[in-house]
Design a protein around this motif. Structure first.
Motif, PDB file in Angstrom:
ATOM      1  N   ILE A  75    -109.547  12.488  34.064  1.00  0.00           N
ATOM      2  CA  ILE A  75    -109.915  12.436  35.216  1.00  0.00           C
ATOM      3  C   ILE A  75    -109.659  12.292  36.281  1.00  0.00           C
ATOM      4  N   GLU A  76    -108.435  10.944  36.377  1.00  0.00           N
ATOM      5  CA  GLU A  76    -107.370  10.855  36.846  1.00  0.00           C
ATOM      6  C   GLU A  76    -105.957  12.115  37.058  1.00  0.00           C
ATOM      7  N   ALA A  77    -105.807  12.106  35.514  1.00  0.00           N
ATOM      8  CA  ALA A  77    -104.409  13.430  35.701  1.00  0.00           C
ATOM      9  C   ALA A  77    -105.347  14.433  37.006  1.00  0.00           C
ATOM     10  N   TYR A  78    -106.269  15.183  36.339  1.00  0.00           N
ATOM     11  CA  TYR A  78    -107.153  16.320  37.514  1.00  0.00           C
ATOM     12  C   TYR A  78    -107.018  15.573  38.574  1.00  0.00           C
ATOM     13  N   ARG A  79    -107.608  14.718  38.948  1.00  0.00           N
ATOM     14  CA  ARG A  79    -107.710  14.147  40.484  1.00  0.00           C
ATOM     15  C   ARG A  79    -106.009  13.605  41.342  1.00  0.00           C
ATOM     16  N   HIS A  80    -105.451  13.614  40.191  1.00  0.00           N
ATOM     17  CA  HIS A  80    -103.305  13.851  41.033  1.00  0.00           C
ATOM     18  C   HIS A  80    -103.261  15.285  40.961  1.00  0.00           C
ATOM     19  N   GLY A  81    -103.458  15.690  39.890  1.00  0.00           N
ATOM     20  CA  GLY A  81    -103.447  17.567  40.269  1.00  0.00           C
ATOM     21  C   GLY A  81    -103.679  17.749  41.498  1.00  0.00           C
ATOM     22  N   GLU A 130     -94.357  11.595  32.265  1.00  0.00           N
ATOM     23  CA  GLU A 130     -93.299  11.623  32.751  1.00  0.00           C
ATOM     24  C   GLU A 130     -92.385  12.737  33.694  1.00  0.00           C
ATOM     25  N   ALA A 131     -92.714  13.702  32.839  1.00  0.00           N
ATOM     26  CA  ALA A 131     -92.566  15.015  33.768  1.00  0.00           C
ATOM     27  C   ALA A 131     -93.153  15.331  35.254  1.00  0.00           C
ATOM     28  N   ALA A 132     -94.776  14.924  35.457  1.00  0.00           N
ATOM     29  CA  ALA A 132     -95.422  14.753  36.529  1.00  0.00           C
ATOM     30  C   ALA A 132     -95.127  13.696  37.256  1.00  0.00           C
ATOM     31  N   GLY A 133     -94.423  12.298  37.012  1.00  0.00           N
ATOM     32  CA  GLY A 133     -93.755  11.569  38.043  1.00  0.00           C
ATOM     33  C   GLY A 133     -92.511  12.403  38.814  1.00  0.00           C
ATOM     34  N   GLY A 155     -96.075  21.991  43.477  1.00  0.00           N
ATOM     35  CA  GLY A 155     -96.830  22.966  42.872  1.00  0.00           C
ATOM     36  C   GLY A 155     -96.532  22.895  41.183  1.00  0.00           C
ATOM     37  N   ALA A 156     -95.319  22.256  40.661  1.00  0.00           N
ATOM     38  CA  ALA A 156     -95.240  22.127  39.348  1.00  0.00           C
ATOM     39  C   ALA A 156     -95.762  21.155  38.512  1.00  0.00           C
ATOM     40  N   ALA A 157     -96.263  19.526  40.030  1.00  0.00           N
ATOM     41  CA  ALA A 157     -96.957  18.693  39.499  1.00  0.00           C
ATOM     42  C   ALA A 157     -97.796  19.007  39.275  1.00  0.00           C
ATOM     43  N   VAL A 158     -98.607  19.958  40.021  1.00  0.00           N
ATOM     44  CA  VAL A 158    -100.570  20.834  39.894  1.00  0.00           C
ATOM     45  C   VAL A 158    -100.866  21.156  38.251  1.00  0.00           C
ATOM     46  N   SER A 159     -99.434  21.397  37.905  1.00  0.00           N
ATOM     47  CA  SER A 159     -99.873  22.504  37.068  1.00  0.00           C
ATOM     48  C   SER A 159     -99.986  21.393  35.307  1.00  0.00           C
ATOM     49  N   THR A 160     -98.727  20.234  35.935  1.00  0.00           N
ATOM     50  CA  THR A 160     -97.998  19.236  34.743  1.00  0.00           C
ATOM     51  C   THR A 160     -99.630  18.600  34.716  1.00  0.00           C
ATOM     52  N   ALA A 161     -99.994  18.842  35.792  1.00  0.00           N
ATOM     53  CA  ALA A 161    -101.325  17.537  36.053  1.00  0.00           C
ATOM     54  C   ALA A 161    -102.144  18.078  34.835  1.00  0.00           C
ATOM     55  N   ASP A 190    -105.472  18.345  29.736  1.00  0.00           N
ATOM     56  CA  ASP A 190    -106.121  18.817  29.099  1.00  0.00           C
ATOM     57  C   ASP A 190    -105.968  18.035  27.563  1.00  0.00           C
ATOM     58  N   VAL A 191    -104.212  17.543  27.508  1.00  0.00           N
ATOM     59  CA  VAL A 191    -103.797  16.995  26.247  1.00  0.00           C
ATOM     60  C   VAL A 191    -104.814  15.638  26.305  1.00  0.00           C
ATOM     61  N   LEU A 192    -104.975  14.702  27.624  1.00  0.00           N
ATOM     62  CA  LEU A 192    -105.917  13.614  27.338  1.00  0.00           C
ATOM     63  C   LEU A 192    -107.378  13.620  27.350  1.00  0.00           C
ATOM     64  N   ARG A 193    -107.521  14.833  27.615  1.00  0.00           N
ATOM     65  CA  ARG A 193    -109.555  14.645  27.028  1.00  0.00           C
ATOM     66  C   ARG A 193    -109.667  15.320  25.797  1.00  0.00           C
TER      67      ARG A 193
END
Length: 424
Positions: free
Chosen positions: A409-415, A374-377, A386-392, A397-400
């Motif tokens: 991987i998709e979250a890291y790619r979004h970051g 939700e925060a990333a969205g 800048g904030a989206a990078v840290s959140t992604a 990490d949590v998904l891993r």
């Protein structure tokens, strides 16, 4: 009721004990003046200038009934009201601004009315009524043709801040850059505009452009004359120095900003410098020092009724307490200010991400995933890259940890996509 011009001329003549002939001659005859005084004949521009000179007034003082020196008196009243506002005497400031705006309009002093409208917007800004502040600023801008350069720049500064807080960072930056492109000759005005650029640029991934603004502003600050503008610049520039690893310079800038704000009685802004210093100390891992600064900043801002500042300082304090191993206290702090965040998309994204981190610290990875998504969205939608990078990165990490590697991987790619975005 506004005094008619003819009646005003008659009153001023009578106050001086002059007859119509004594006032009119040698430039005009008594009969013509009599018609002007009764309102049956308007004076020409030449006659108005002649009469104004005889009375020892300017043409506009005569035309609009302005007492001599009233413009300076009204500006001084607005300056005093602004100090009231910074000391959190909001009701006193608001009443003064409204009274001056009404007087300035009656005297056709557009530049003074513009300043009064800007001050009324500052009341809305302090009360965190972003939409109301933007509306007042747009009213002020309609009157800004004769306003001083520093005031026109500050109107743009605050207007862009309203757009940024509303989640429209691109428009905020574009407006300030367009104003800068006109090459303002006044160093205070240019410094004000550069200060307005730094934070939005950094949040949109434009660190190089933000650094250029900070370097340009550093040179301009030597020629600027308004301590509050120089202080505001130092506070904003500190973010750039933090981002490029110059924590020493950042700390110096924040200390100088706080000193300058305090020197002109801007207590609210001085407290915000403590908030910013607490953020810096938290980033440096000096957690106990950060806790002390942020607690003091929050208490000072609360005493001043600065809701937006209280929310920001409290969220930073919550992050410090989380890192100090007190997730329950961190959660309570976020809940305390949650109602204040509905109108600030940046703070809402930060608070949602922080709630995700708290859930992660408590071992509730499912809730952490939901909140971090939700925060990333929120951050992506508002172009807060800048904030989206840290959140992604944290979401990945949590998904891993949950074994959901494809989603991680998709979250890291979004970051990475956010990191590569440089804004407009």
């Amino acid at each position: 009721m506004t005094e008619p011009l003819g009646a005003r001329i008659r009153r001023l003549r009578a106050d001086r004990g002059w007859t119509q002939r004594e006032l009119a001659e040698p430039g005009y005859d008594r009969g013509f003046l009599a018609k002007v005084e009764t309102g049956s004949r308007p004076p020409s521009a030449e006659m108005l200038a002649y009469l104004a000179e005889r009375f020892g007034l300017t043409v506009d003082e005569l035309r609009f009934g302005r007492p001599p020196g009233v413009a300076d008196e009204l500006r001084a009243a607005l300056d005093e009201g602004y100090r009231d506002l910074e000391q959190s005497r909001v009701a006193d400031a608001e009443a003064r601004f409204a009274a001056v705006a009404k007087q300035a309009a009656g005297y056709h002093l557009d530049d003074v009315e513009c300043y009064a409208r800007f001050c009324q917007a500052e009341v809305k800004w302090q009360l965190f009524d972003v939409a109301g502040a933007q509306e007042e600023l747009e009213h002020a801008e309609e009157l800004a043709a004769t306003a001083p350069p520093w005031l026109r720049a500050m109107i743009v500064h605050r207007w862009s801040g309203c757009r940024y807080l509303s989640g429209d960072a691109g428009t905020a930056i574009a407006r300030v850059e367009a104003e800068l492109a006109t090459r303002p000759a006044d160093p205070d005005a240019e410094l004000c505009l550069l200060s307005a650029l730094i934070h939005p640029l950094m949040e949109m991934g434009g660190l190089h452009r933000a650094r250029r603004a900070a370097e340009d502003g550093r040179r301009l600050a030597r020629a600027a004359t308004r301590p509050d503008f120089v202080a505001r610049f130092h506070r904003q520039a500190s973010q750039v120095w933090q981002a490029i690893g110059r924590a020493d310079r950042a700390e110096q800038d924040l200390t100088e900003a706080g000193r300058l704000f305090a020197s002109v009685g801007f207590d609210r802004d001085a407290a915000r410098c403590r908030w910013a210093k607490g953020y810096l100390l938290r980033r440096l891992g000096r957690l106990e020092e950060a806790r002390s600064e942020l607690t003091a900043a929050r208490d000072q801002l609360a005493a001043l009724g600065a809701g937006e500042g209280v929310a920001g300082a409290t969220l930073e304090l919550a992050e410090v307490r989380l890192r100090q191993g007190a997730p329950d206290e961190a959660a309570a702090l976020v809940s305390e200010v949650w109602p204040l965040l509905s109108r600030d998309v940046e703070a809402r994204g930060e608070a949602t991400g922080l709630r995700g981190q708290i859930a992660e610290a408590r071992g509730d990875l499912e809730t952490a995933t939901r909140l971090l998504r939700e925060a990333a969205g929120i951050q992506t939608g508002a172009s807060l890259h800048g904030a989206a990078v840290s959140t992604a990165r944290r979401l990945g990490d949590v998904l891993r940890r949950r074994g959901r590697l494809d989603e991680a991987i998709e979250a890291y790619r979004h970051g990475l996509d956010s990191a590569s975005t440089t804004g407009p």
